[in-house]
Scaffold this active site. Structure first.
Site, short mmCIF file in Angstrom:
data_model
loop_
_atom_site.label_atom_id
_atom_site.label_comp_id
_atom_site.label_asym_id
_atom_site.label_seq_id
_atom_site.Cartn_x
_atom_site.Cartn_y
_atom_site.Cartn_z
N LYS A 149 0.84 -1.20 0.00
CA LYS A 149 0.00 0.00 0.00
C LYS A 149 0.87 1.25 0.00
O LYS A 149 0.61 2.23 -0.71
CB LYS A 149 -0.96 -0.02 1.20
CG LYS A 149 -2.08 -1.02 1.00
CD LYS A 149 -2.89 -1.32 2.26
CE LYS A 149 -3.84 -2.49 1.97
NZ LYS A 149 -4.58 -2.94 3.15
N GLN A 163 -5.01 -1.68 9.21
CA GLN A 163 -4.81 -3.00 8.61
C GLN A 163 -5.45 -4.08 9.49
O GLN A 163 -5.19 -4.15 10.69
CB GLN A 163 -3.30 -3.25 8.44
CG GLN A 163 -2.96 -4.53 7.72
CD GLN A 163 -3.45 -4.56 6.27
OE1 GLN A 163 -3.37 -3.58 5.55
NE2 GLN A 163 -3.99 -5.70 5.85
N ASP A 175 -11.20 2.57 3.13
CA ASP A 175 -11.50 1.15 2.95
C ASP A 175 -12.99 0.92 2.70
O ASP A 175 -13.39 -0.16 2.28
CB ASP A 175 -11.09 0.36 4.21
CG ASP A 175 -9.77 -0.39 4.02
OD1 ASP A 175 -9.41 -0.65 2.85
OD2 ASP A 175 -9.13 -0.73 5.03
#
Ligand code: NAP
Length: 280
Positions: free
Chosen positions: A52, A96, A119
């Site tokens: 990422k 995460q 997200d």
């Protein structure tokens, strides 16, 4: 002969478009910054986080990295998220997953400002998606839609069957296909006659989390098959939820694993970071 849907190429195309967009934004004095938080040092998570950050650097999005120890208290994590919510330089926040067991994942995801929830997991964004309002959309299903569109596959009017109903893949996938005017059926572990239902699909999306679960008995001749699954097989090689060798010859188009849906997830994360909240 079937078409192999090339997620590697399409994700690169998207990242290149975003890089150009970022250059234009920077020329106007704008910037984007993604804050990535990892708790603990799970090796798979470290690889994802690394990828990422690499994608951010490529596209031109600034990134801030927070690597917290495994024993970080929930309150400490909540306080960091609070600070990042209030930091005007930070446009996106990503925690995460999975988190260590002593931390309540739902509480953490709820704490992220929905306007920075790149997200697309916050209930506000999930709700917006379900009623067709602008919001952040979960990256993997958004990537599947891009794969279909950029491969010239029409969704409107098609029978779409989604295998799996998780909050991060199956459900948003179904919503997005519906928004594209597909006729959508969602299947799960309690579905009866799974193979018969799957066999109705013009577009079959497999997100069951079971290696090579979908074989030729599930697939209608000429169907498009999208494989969201990622697993390591007995030889430590990557495979998906679809038994590619038996299914591919039946299809008109299929995604491989690796190189199909996988690379799209990060490309769509970058899209969320650069473009912000989009029309659903
Ligand atoms: P998940 O949370 O485990 O959900 C799996 C879904 O499949 C559940 O809805 C479950 O039904 C259903 N299911 C399980 N066994 C079934 C069966 N025998 N028949 C019918 N349905 C069944 O998994 P997920 O997070 O959605 O992920 C799915 C797969 O995609 C995994 O392999 C994951 O690694 C992969 N993935 C890939 C990416 C990517 O970037 N490419 C991103 C996310 C996930 P119930 O609801 O009834 O339990």
């Amino acid at each position: 002969m079937y078409q192999i849907i090339d997620g590697k190429r399409i994700s690169q195309e998207i990242k290149d478009e975003l890089k150009e967009r970022m250059e234009a934004l920077k020329a106007r004095g704008e910037s984007r910054c993604l804050a990535v938080i990892q708790v603990g040092s799970d090796p798979a998570s470290s690889v994802y986080v690394g990828n990422k950050k690499k994608a951010c650097a490529y596209v031109g999005v600034d990134s801030l990295s927070y690597e917290l120890p495994e024993n970080t208290a929930q309150e400490e994590l909540l306080s960091l998220i609070g600070d990042l919510n209030g930091n005007s330089r930070v446009s996106g926040i990503l925690v995460q997953l999975p988190l260590p067991h002593h931390i309540d994942e739902e509480k953490i995801l709820l704490a992220i400002d929905p306007r920075k929830d790149v997200d697309g997991f916050h209930p506000v964004n999930v709700g917006n998606l379900s009623i067709g309002r602008p919001g952040f959309v979960s990256c993997t299903p958004a990537g599947v839609i891009q794969l279909l569109k950029r491969s010239g596959i029409e969704i409107a009017g098609k029978e779409c069957v989604v295998l799996g109903r998780s909050n991060i893949v199956g459900k948003p996938m179904a919503m997005l296909l519906l928004q594209e005017n597909g006729t959508v059926t969602v299947c799960h572990s309690r579905t009866k006659n799974l193979k018969e239902i799957a066999k109705r699909a013009d577009i079959l999306v497999a997100a069951v989390g079971r290696p090579r679960f979908v074989n030729h008995d599930f697939v209608k001749e000429g169907a498009v098959v999208i494989d969201v699954g990622i697993h390591r097989n007995e030889d430590n090689r990557l495979c998906g939820d679809v038994d590619f060798d038996s299914v591919a010859p039946l299809t008109s188009a299929i995604t491989p694993v690796p190189g199909g849906v996988g690379p799209m997830t990060i490309a769509m994360l970058m899209s969320n970071c650069v473009l912000g909240i989009q029309e659903a």
